[in-house]
Design a protein around this motif. Structure first.
Motif, mmCIF file in Angstrom:
data_model
loop_
_atom_site.group_PDB
_atom_site.id
_atom_site.type_symbol
_atom_site.label_atom_id
_atom_site.label_comp_id
_atom_site.label_asym_id
_atom_site.label_seq_id
_atom_site.Cartn_x
_atom_site.Cartn_y
_atom_site.Cartn_z
ATOM 1 N N THR A 99 -3.289 -11.667 -0.793
ATOM 2 C CA THR A 99 -3.521 -10.758 -1.915
ATOM 3 C C THR A 99 -3.099 -9.339 -1.553
ATOM 4 N N ILE A 100 -3.486 -8.902 -0.368
ATOM 5 C CA ILE A 100 -3.109 -7.561 0.078
ATOM 6 C C ILE A 100 -1.596 -7.451 0.206
ATOM 7 N N ALA A 101 -0.958 -8.475 0.770
ATOM 8 C CA ALA A 101 0.493 -8.457 0.906
ATOM 9 C C ALA A 101 1.179 -8.430 -0.461
ATOM 10 N N GLU A 102 0.607 -9.145 -1.417
ATOM 11 C CA GLU A 102 1.193 -9.186 -2.761
ATOM 12 C C GLU A 102 1.135 -7.812 -3.426
ATOM 13 N N VAL A 103 -0.011 -7.134 -3.330
ATOM 14 C CA VAL A 103 -0.147 -5.821 -3.944
ATOM 15 C C VAL A 103 0.772 -4.813 -3.262
ATOM 16 N N LEU A 104 0.776 -4.809 -1.942
ATOM 17 C CA LEU A 104 1.622 -3.868 -1.208
ATOM 18 C C LEU A 104 3.108 -4.161 -1.420
ATOM 19 N N SER A 149 4.431 -4.978 -4.219
ATOM 20 C CA SER A 149 4.844 -4.581 -5.583
ATOM 21 C C SER A 149 4.127 -3.292 -5.974
ATOM 22 N N PRO A 150 4.361 -2.197 -5.252
ATOM 23 C CA PRO A 150 3.613 -0.953 -5.499
ATOM 24 C C PRO A 150 3.827 -0.368 -6.891
ATOM 25 N N ALA A 151 5.018 -0.560 -7.461
ATOM 26 C CA ALA A 151 5.304 0.019 -8.778
ATOM 27 C C ALA A 151 4.426 -0.558 -9.880
ATOM 28 N N GLU A 152 3.858 -1.734 -9.653
ATOM 29 C CA GLU A 152 2.999 -2.347 -10.662
ATOM 30 C C GLU A 152 1.598 -1.733 -10.693
ATOM 31 N N HIS A 153 1.262 -0.987 -9.658
ATOM 32 C CA HIS A 153 -0.110 -0.496 -9.550
ATOM 33 C C HIS A 153 -0.210 1.029 -9.542
ATOM 34 N N LEU A 154 0.860 1.704 -9.195
ATOM 35 C CA LEU A 154 0.858 3.167 -9.148
ATOM 36 C C LEU A 154 1.995 3.686 -10.021
ATOM 37 N N HIS A 155 1.662 4.545 -10.944
ATOM 38 C CA HIS A 155 2.651 5.009 -11.904
ATOM 39 C C HIS A 155 2.762 6.531 -11.852
ATOM 40 N N VAL A 156 3.938 7.005 -11.517
ATOM 41 C CA VAL A 156 4.230 8.433 -11.522
ATOM 42 C C VAL A 156 5.387 8.663 -12.486
ATOM 43 N N ALA A 195 -19.703 -9.361 -3.577
ATOM 44 C CA ALA A 195 -20.659 -8.260 -3.679
ATOM 45 C C ALA A 195 -20.441 -7.237 -2.569
ATOM 46 N N LEU A 196 -20.177 -7.733 -1.362
ATOM 47 C CA LEU A 196 -19.929 -6.826 -0.245
ATOM 48 C C LEU A 196 -18.660 -6.014 -0.469
ATOM 49 N N LEU A 197 -17.631 -6.656 -1.006
ATOM 50 C CA LEU A 197 -16.381 -5.949 -1.260
ATOM 51 C C LEU A 197 -16.551 -4.862 -2.317
ATOM 52 N N LYS A 198 -17.300 -5.167 -3.357
ATOM 53 C CA LYS A 198 -17.519 -4.173 -4.404
ATOM 54 C C LYS A 198 -18.296 -2.980 -3.857
ATOM 55 N N THR A 199 -19.275 -3.265 -2.998
ATOM 56 C CA THR A 199 -20.030 -2.184 -2.377
ATOM 57 C C THR A 199 -19.131 -1.347 -1.492
ATOM 58 N N ALA A 231 -6.001 -3.889 -3.890
ATOM 59 C CA ALA A 231 -6.046 -5.278 -3.422
ATOM 60 C C ALA A 231 -7.475 -5.723 -3.154
ATOM 61 N N ILE A 232 -8.280 -4.835 -2.550
ATOM 62 C CA ILE A 232 -9.673 -5.176 -2.271
ATOM 63 C C ILE A 232 -10.418 -5.447 -3.570
ATOM 64 N N GLU A 233 -10.156 -4.634 -4.574
ATOM 65 C CA GLU A 233 -10.812 -4.845 -5.863
ATOM 66 C C GLU A 233 -10.390 -6.173 -6.481
ATOM 67 N N ARG A 234 -9.128 -6.511 -6.332
ATOM 68 C CA ARG A 234 -8.653 -7.794 -6.860
ATOM 69 C C ARG A 234 -9.330 -8.952 -6.135
ATOM 70 N N ILE A 235 -9.482 -8.829 -4.832
ATOM 71 C CA ILE A 235 -10.156 -9.883 -4.075
ATOM 72 C C ILE A 235 -11.599 -10.028 -4.556
ATOM 73 N N GLY A 236 -12.268 -8.867 -4.749
ATOM 74 C CA GLY A 236 -13.656 -8.907 -5.172
ATOM 75 C C GLY A 236 -13.832 -9.506 -6.550
ATOM 76 N N ALA A 237 -12.804 -9.385 -7.405
ATOM 77 C CA ALA A 237 -12.901 -9.897 -8.767
ATOM 78 C C ALA A 237 -12.476 -11.363 -8.879
ATOM 79 N N ASP A 238 -11.966 -11.890 -7.815
ATOM 80 C CA ASP A 238 -11.475 -13.269 -7.859
ATOM 81 C C ASP A 238 -12.644 -14.255 -7.958
#
Length: 342
Positions: free
Chosen positions: A261-266, A268-275, A200-204, A181-188
């Motif tokens: 954004t964080i709530a959206e990612v959390l 839908s966990p199956a969309e981001h982590l695949h086992v 820039a701060l988020l990417k760091t 989610a943090i990466e998605r925020i940084g890329a927005d």
């Protein structure tokens, strides 16, 4: 009797609800530490609770589905088809695992512990080759075969019991979702000029967290991006980054967008982590039995997980139990450098 059953069942359900509520609260607190500005959002705990619960339930189901920890030892190599598949020889089991500095650190910190439970992460490689195989009563020498090998063994997450280890895996994987989610925020791309500095701060911050072994890279045992000598320096940089982010005033709209954004990612966990599970029948040379050719061997069921930190690369992983008596002395830097001398 039925009254007692209902009473005990109710108490058990209540204890489970209390435990789950505590885990949700603990997870939200860790999220707030990763992104301190969320504390400025109204009712941020209540707004994150449902999504956090979804992720915890999803990840816990994956972890609960993992097989019990396997003994990782030279003697187990002789009888356990999984350990035999993961390591080329019996001697390789203690030698490879003894390279894990985390296992040495655990036993140093727990002098009375006789064993440790750990997540063994490995890179799996399949190669096509030609060899001899038999179908019914006919032997052929030009059969295309597939061999499987495991390398880059890592054991970076460990615990004193298997239950504790499983809970630690849940925590690490949910943390990974937050990093996504943090990466998605940084890329927005935002129209607000101040968000360029935030990006820039988020990417760091993300890079620092990944270097410290947060998230799936630690669970799967991926190669860390920094040496252990750098950890103290990175921690200082992370604290400096926290202060800079706290100093940067963000508008309520930006804070709410981050929380959503964080709530959206959390949520839908199956969309981001695949086992995935993969069943293989391997012979004693790690050749896959396929295409109707008979090969003596054993069937194993692998767990493979993708890592967002490495662009979706898949790694095999398993729970193992490793004894202190099998731990070899930590290899010195001089020993490692000799490998590269001609």
């Amino acid at each position: 009797m039925s009254i007692l059953i209902r009473l005990f069942h109710r108490e058990g359900a209540s204890e489970k609800h209390t435990r789950n509520s505590a885990q949700v609260s603990d997870t939200i607190e860790r999220i707030a530490k990763l992104t301190p500005q969320l504390r400025l959002a109204e009712h941020y705990r209540e707004r994150l609770a449902a999504s956090v619960t979804t992720s915890l339930d999803y990840v816990r189901a994956l972890v609960d589905d993992m097989p019990p920890a396997r003994e990782a030892s030279a003697s187990a190599w002789m009888t356990d088809p999984y350990i035999r598949a993961f390591f080329a020889t019996p001697e390789e089991v203690p030698r490879v695992l003894s390279h894990a500095t985390e296992l040495h650190a655990y036993f140093d910190a727990h002098p009375l512990a006789n064993e440790v439970f750990a997540v063994l992460g490995m890179s799996m490689t399949e190669r096509r080759t030609f060899g001899v195989a038999q179908r019914e009563s006919t032997a052929r020498t030009d059969v295309q075969l597939t061999t499987v090998s495991f390398s880059d063994h890592r054991a970076r997450v460990c615990a004193d019991t298997e239950d504790t280890l499983r809970e630690e895996i849940v925590r690490r994987v949910v943390d990974q979702l937050v990093l996504v989610a943090i990466e998605r925020i940084g890329a927005d791309v935002s129209r607000r000029g101040e968000l360029e500095q935030e990006r820039a701060l988020l990417k760091t911050r993300l890079a620092l967290l990944q270097r410290q072994g947060s998230g799936m890279s630690a669970v799967l045992g991926a190669q860390p991006l920094s040496s252990f000598v750098e950890v103290a320096h990175l921690q200082a940089e992370l604290e400096k980054n926290d202060a800079e982010m706290a100093r940067l005033g963000l508008a309520t709209e930006a804070i709410d967008r981050r929380l959503e954004t964080i709530a959206e990612v959390l949520g839908s966990p199956a969309e981001h982590l695949h086992v995935v599970k993969r069943e293989l029948r391997l012979d004693h040379m790690n050749v896959i039995a396929e295409n109707g050719y008979a090969r003596e061997g054993a069937t194993i069921e692998l767990r493979l997980a993708s890592m967002p930190e490495t662009a979706g690369a898949m790694r095999a992983f398993a729970l193992v139990r490793f004894a202190r008596v099998d731990l070899l002395p930590a290899p010195s830097m001089a020993d490692e450098e000799r490998k590269f001398l001609v």
